[in-house]
Design a protein around this motif. Sequence first.
Motif, short mmCIF file in Angstrom:
data_model
loop_
_atom_site.label_atom_id
_atom_site.label_comp_id
_atom_site.label_asym_id
_atom_site.label_seq_id
_atom_site.Cartn_x
_atom_site.Cartn_y
_atom_site.Cartn_z
N THR A 172 5.83 -15.15 2.67
CA THR A 172 6.49 -14.43 1.59
C THR A 172 5.91 -14.84 0.24
O THR A 172 5.62 -13.98 -0.61
N THR A 173 5.73 -16.13 0.04
CA THR A 173 5.16 -16.63 -1.22
C THR A 173 3.75 -16.06 -1.43
O THR A 173 3.42 -15.57 -2.52
N THR A 174 2.95 -16.09 -0.39
CA THR A 174 1.59 -15.56 -0.48
C THR A 174 1.61 -14.07 -0.82
O THR A 174 0.92 -13.63 -1.75
N SER A 175 2.39 -13.30 -0.07
CA SER A 175 2.45 -11.86 -0.30
C SER A 175 3.02 -11.53 -1.66
O SER A 175 2.50 -10.65 -2.36
N TYR A 176 4.06 -12.22 -2.04
CA TYR A 176 4.72 -11.93 -3.31
C TYR A 176 3.77 -12.16 -4.48
O TYR A 176 3.65 -11.32 -5.37
N PHE A 177 3.09 -13.30 -4.49
CA PHE A 177 2.22 -13.59 -5.63
C PHE A 177 0.90 -12.83 -5.60
O PHE A 177 0.27 -12.65 -6.64
N LEU A 178 0.49 -12.33 -4.42
CA LEU A 178 -0.71 -11.52 -4.36
C LEU A 178 -0.44 -10.08 -4.78
O LEU A 178 -1.27 -9.46 -5.46
N TRP A 179 0.72 -9.50 -4.36
CA TRP A 179 0.90 -8.08 -4.55
C TRP A 179 2.19 -7.64 -5.24
O TRP A 179 2.23 -6.55 -5.79
N MET A 180 3.22 -8.41 -5.16
CA MET A 180 4.51 -7.90 -5.63
C MET A 180 4.92 -8.41 -6.99
O MET A 180 5.87 -7.92 -7.56
N ASN A 181 4.26 -9.40 -7.49
CA ASN A 181 4.66 -10.01 -8.75
C ASN A 181 3.95 -9.33 -9.92
O ASN A 181 2.82 -9.06 -9.95
N ARG A 191 0.82 -1.22 0.00
CA ARG A 191 0.00 0.00 0.00
C ARG A 191 0.85 1.26 0.00
O ARG A 191 0.38 2.32 -0.38
N ARG A 192 2.11 1.13 0.41
CA ARG A 192 3.01 2.29 0.43
C ARG A 192 3.85 2.36 -0.84
O ARG A 192 4.73 3.20 -0.95
N GLY A 193 3.60 1.45 -1.78
CA GLY A 193 4.26 1.51 -3.07
C GLY A 193 5.59 0.79 -3.16
O GLY A 193 6.30 0.95 -4.15
N PHE A 194 5.94 0.01 -2.16
CA PHE A 194 7.19 -0.73 -2.20
C PHE A 194 7.00 -2.06 -2.91
O PHE A 194 6.03 -2.77 -2.65
N THR A 195 7.88 -2.36 -3.81
CA THR A 195 7.90 -3.69 -4.42
C THR A 195 9.29 -4.27 -4.22
O THR A 195 10.30 -3.57 -4.43
N LEU A 196 9.33 -5.49 -3.80
CA LEU A 196 10.59 -6.17 -3.55
C LEU A 196 10.63 -7.46 -4.34
O LEU A 196 9.59 -8.06 -4.60
N ASN A 197 11.83 -7.89 -4.69
CA ASN A 197 11.91 -9.21 -5.31
C ASN A 197 11.68 -10.26 -4.21
O ASN A 197 11.67 -9.95 -3.01
N PHE A 198 11.47 -11.49 -4.62
CA PHE A 198 11.07 -12.54 -3.68
C PHE A 198 12.06 -12.69 -2.53
O PHE A 198 11.66 -12.75 -1.37
N TRP A 199 13.35 -12.76 -2.83
CA TRP A 199 14.33 -13.03 -1.77
C TRP A 199 14.52 -11.84 -0.84
O TRP A 199 14.74 -12.02 0.37
#
Length: 162
Positions: free
Chosen positions: A153-162, A77-85
Amino acid sequence: MVSNQILSFLLFWGLIGCFFFFLLVVFLFRTGLVYTARKKDGTLKSEIPLSGKLAMLILPVSYFIFQVFSNYSGLFRRGFTLNFWNLFFLNFGFYLILFMFDTFFIDGFVIAIWRPTFLQLPDEMGKESMKKHILISIPIGLLVGVFLTLLSTTTSYFLWMN
């Protein structure tokens, strides 16, 4: 994400997590749910009934939900995107904060030394039993932490960061 943003995330969500974790521990002791899976000295029962197994799931499931929520609220929600690791290591750092709080503050200080009356602790659950509990908890908690962190991490990554 720069280092001060990482520290800010860990501090903010770590403090909130520790507060809610403490409330959850108080709830588990006050309701007696902790004793559905544990003996009065704090060690696990040799045969844990279904109610005890379900009670044991409260903490890891709560952690998973809270971690995914903090990733959504504090990062996505704050606009941060990170790679999985990067997300995994940030989440594992968050897990370590809660794990150390539980292991050293709650188990090592609150239960073993302070022993507040509102927790209604049995006499058998003292310094020696908590020392044994902590020594067993460290390797198990770290392994469980890797699994829970991987899951959140997997849940968050595939819901919002991918």
